[in-house]
Design a protein around this motif. Structure first.
Motif, PDB file in Angstrom:
ATOM      1  N   VAL A   1       0.848  -1.281   0.189  1.00 27.40           N
ATOM      2  CA  VAL A   1      -0.070   0.033   0.095  1.00 27.40           C
ATOM      3  C   VAL A   1       0.892   1.372   0.099  1.00 27.40           C
ATOM      4  CG1 VAL A   1      -1.977  -1.178   0.947  1.00 27.40           C
ATOM      5  CG2 VAL A   1      -0.170  -0.004   2.461  1.00 27.40           C
ATOM      6  N   VAL A   2       1.953   1.254   0.540  1.00 25.11           N
ATOM      7  CA  VAL A   2       2.861   2.235   0.413  1.00 25.11           C
ATOM      8  C   VAL A   2       3.533   2.279  -1.024  1.00 25.11           C
ATOM      9  CG1 VAL A   2       5.130   3.235   1.331  1.00 25.11           C
ATOM     10  CG2 VAL A   2       3.640   2.335   2.749  1.00 25.11           C
ATOM     11  N   ASP A   3       3.893   1.193  -1.559  1.00 25.86           N
ATOM     12  CA  ASP A   3       4.363   1.468  -3.011  1.00 25.86           C
ATOM     13  C   ASP A   3       3.196   2.127  -3.894  1.00 25.86           C
ATOM     14  OD1 ASP A   3       6.597   0.045  -2.344  1.00 25.86           O
ATOM     15  OD2 ASP A   3       5.905  -1.929  -2.882  1.00 25.86           O
ATOM     16  N   VAL A   4       2.142   1.596  -3.787  1.00 24.88           N
ATOM     17  CA  VAL A   4       1.104   2.306  -4.712  1.00 24.88           C
ATOM     18  C   VAL A   4       0.420   3.605  -4.359  1.00 24.88           C
ATOM     19  CG1 VAL A   4       0.484   0.009  -5.469  1.00 24.88           C
ATOM     20  CG2 VAL A   4      -0.768   0.771  -3.803  1.00 24.88           C
ATOM     21  N   MET A   5       0.662   3.844  -3.027  1.00 23.67           N
ATOM     22  CA  MET A   5       0.230   5.381  -2.514  1.00 23.67           C
ATOM     23  C   MET A   5       1.163   5.894  -1.957  1.00 23.67           C
ATOM     24  SD  MET A   5      -2.784   5.492  -3.527  1.00 23.67           S
ATOM     25  CE  MET A   5      -3.697   7.057  -2.867  1.00 23.67           C
ATOM     26  N   HIS A   6       2.276   6.282  -2.466  1.00 26.81           N
ATOM     27  CA  HIS A   6       3.563   6.887  -1.836  1.00 26.81           C
ATOM     28  C   HIS A   6       3.314   8.069  -1.350  1.00 26.81           C
ATOM     29  CE1 HIS A   6       7.987   7.722  -1.354  1.00 26.81           C
ATOM     30  NE2 HIS A   6       8.027   6.435  -1.029  1.00 26.81           N
ATOM     31  N   ALA A   7       2.859   8.938  -1.724  1.00 30.56           N
ATOM     32  CA  ALA A   7       2.555  10.307  -1.311  1.00 30.56           C
ATOM     33  C   ALA A   7       1.360  10.378  -0.361  1.00 30.56           C
ATOM     34  CB  ALA A   7       1.927  11.238  -2.562  1.00 30.56           C
ATOM     35  N   ASN A   8       0.799   9.249  -0.248  1.00 29.26           N
ATOM     36  CA  ASN A   8      -0.203   9.179   1.027  1.00 29.26           C
ATOM     37  C   ASN A   8      -0.107   8.045   1.973  1.00 29.26           C
ATOM     38  OD1 ASN A   8      -2.039  11.836   0.345  1.00 29.26           O
ATOM     39  ND2 ASN A   8      -2.049  10.617  -1.607  1.00 29.26           N
ATOM     40  N   SER A   9       1.116   7.528   2.055  1.00 30.48           N
ATOM     41  CA  SER A   9       1.378   6.384   2.760  1.00 30.48           C
ATOM     42  C   SER A   9       0.838   6.365   4.252  1.00 30.48           C
ATOM     43  CB  SER A   9       3.093   6.067   2.869  1.00 30.48           C
ATOM     44  OG  SER A   9       3.340   7.081   3.456  1.00 30.48           O
TER      45      SER A   9
END
Length: 417
Positions: free
Chosen positions: A336-344
């Motif tokens: 989830v951090v990979d795919v939403m890096h700016a909103n981790s």
């Protein structure tokens, strides 16, 4: 003619991460880990002392075990609030505001004289079981929570004096707020909507990893919460310290192993494909396919294998269950951090909140199910549910790109990672 050694404008994204030295990064990770351990100690130390708490508060183990569900539910709310405000004000202020709440909650649990007071204290709380069991047996279960309060005070002290703001410069909501010319309220924080983060769950990919993590954790809680009334009763273990020791196999090597495997999967398949496919990280989850077996095997062993052999075989089940849970959870967290890096922080909180809410509901049903239908049938149901988690992972890996295209919530691209 001289050259400028420190440019006024930093154009390299790596400079953001290099503003702390390697030693500083180590200290920051240690402090954050200390703060993160509080949550594990809070829930983990509570479970081995459930029988003693029930006796002390003149209640039943079934009622007291529901306190774990209250804690899980409260932690989901706390995660949403903390992540929302940490994005706006920064990581450091969030720690400084949340840890005192945890400390007060621990003291509230330690001084509780009724079940209602106990539940109220747990609402603020949002190796651990072993320490909890030893403390409960040789001192008192209240001492566990006095210790948690002291533990939290130590973490608060370190963050207050040694933890700088780690958010990327200029990236906080408060920075944007000031750039727009708005004035911050003088007497209250800016009012934010923590529930808005749950909109990220409309992404089928994010929802899928929420289910994968929930079903993995369900196997762990199925073994852990009723332990004193299943394995403890079957093998005559009444000492809380020994009950707590049974938790030791539940997570000794899983975390570092799962992180290593998930990273290797990403690197390997990127090299084979020639491009980054974020769902490759979830391939590490597939190594936890045996989780349903650990739950079912534990129930069968408890029912049919007496004595020391049965206890040892159960501990082996616990050991592999602990590894399997980490093999499922860690790749999901990284994904989830990979795919939403700016909103981790926000996406992590949304997934954890979703997982916690349904986990709170199902864990509250465990002891009633065991009392009504037996240990073996309950664990069989959980094993079947856990297998669906494996199937969800397979589908997400196979159709991840198509699923991301269904609902675009601002996914990261390869350049942003």
């Amino acid at each position: 003619m001289t050259t400028e050694e420190t440019p006024l404008l930093q154009t390299n994204d790596k400079d953001i991460y290099e503003r702390f030295s390697a030693r500083q990064k180590g200290v920051l990770v240690a402090i954050v880990s200390w703060g993160g351990l509080v949550a594990f100690f809070t829930s983990g130390t509570f479970v081995p002392s459930i029988p003693q708490i029930a006796k002390d508060l003149d209640s039943t183990g079934q009622v007291i075990s529901s306190a774990v569900s209250v804690y899980i539910l409260a932690s989901s709310c706390g995660g949403l609030i903390g992540s929302k405000y940490s994005k706006f004000y920064g990581r450091r202020p969030s720690y400084l505001w949340c840890l005192p709440v945890m400390i007060v909650g621990s003291l509230g649990v330690a001084t509780a004289r009724t079940v209602e007071q106990l539940m109220t204290g747990l609402l603020g709380l949002a190796l651990a079981p072993t320490i909890g069991g030893i403390t409960a047996h040789y001192w008192t279960w209240r001492g566990i929570h006095y210790g948690l309060a002291a533990f939290g005070i130590g973490a608060l002290f370190c963050i207050l004096f040694f933890f700088p703001e780690t958010s990327h410069p200029g990236s906080r909501g408060v920075d944007e707020y000031k750039r727009s010319g708005k004035e911050l309220p003088k007497w209250r924080p800016v009012m934010l909507n923590p529930l808005s983060q749950l909109l990220m769950l409309r992404s089928p990919n994010i929802l899928a990893v929420g289910f994968i993590g929930y079903l993995a954790l369900l196997t762990d809680f199925t073994l852990m919460i009723p332990l004193a009334y299943t394995i403890g009763k079957r093998y005559g273990i009444e000492n809380e310290a020994l009950i707590g020791a049974c938790f030791l196999p539940l997570g000794i090597v899983g975390a570092p192993l799962s992180g290593w495997i998930s990273d290797k999967m990403v690197v390997r398949y990127k090299r084979l494909r020639g491009y980054w496919y974020p769902e490759d990280r979830l391939r590490a989850c597939l190594t936890s396919v045996y989780l349903p077996i650990t739950v079912l095997a534990s129930a069968l062993i408890t029912k049919y294998v007496p004595g020391t052999l049965g206890l040892v075989l159960n501990l082996i089940c616990f050991f592999f269950n602990g590894i399997g849970c980490d093999l499922a959870l860690t790749p999901c967290g990284a994904y989830v951090v990979d795919v939403m890096h700016a909103n981790s922080a926000e996406v992590t909180a949304a997934v954890n909140a979703f997982r916690s809410v349904i986990l709170a509901i199902t864990t509250a049903m465990l002891l009633p199910l065991i009392n009504s239908y037996g240990h073996l049938l309950t664990n069989t149901i959980v094993a079947l549910l856990a297998f669906t988690g494996f199937m969800i992972a397979v589908v997400t890996i196979a159709y991840g790109e198509e699923m991301r295209a269904w609902v675009d919530i601002g996914y990261s691209n390869e350049d942003g990672n």
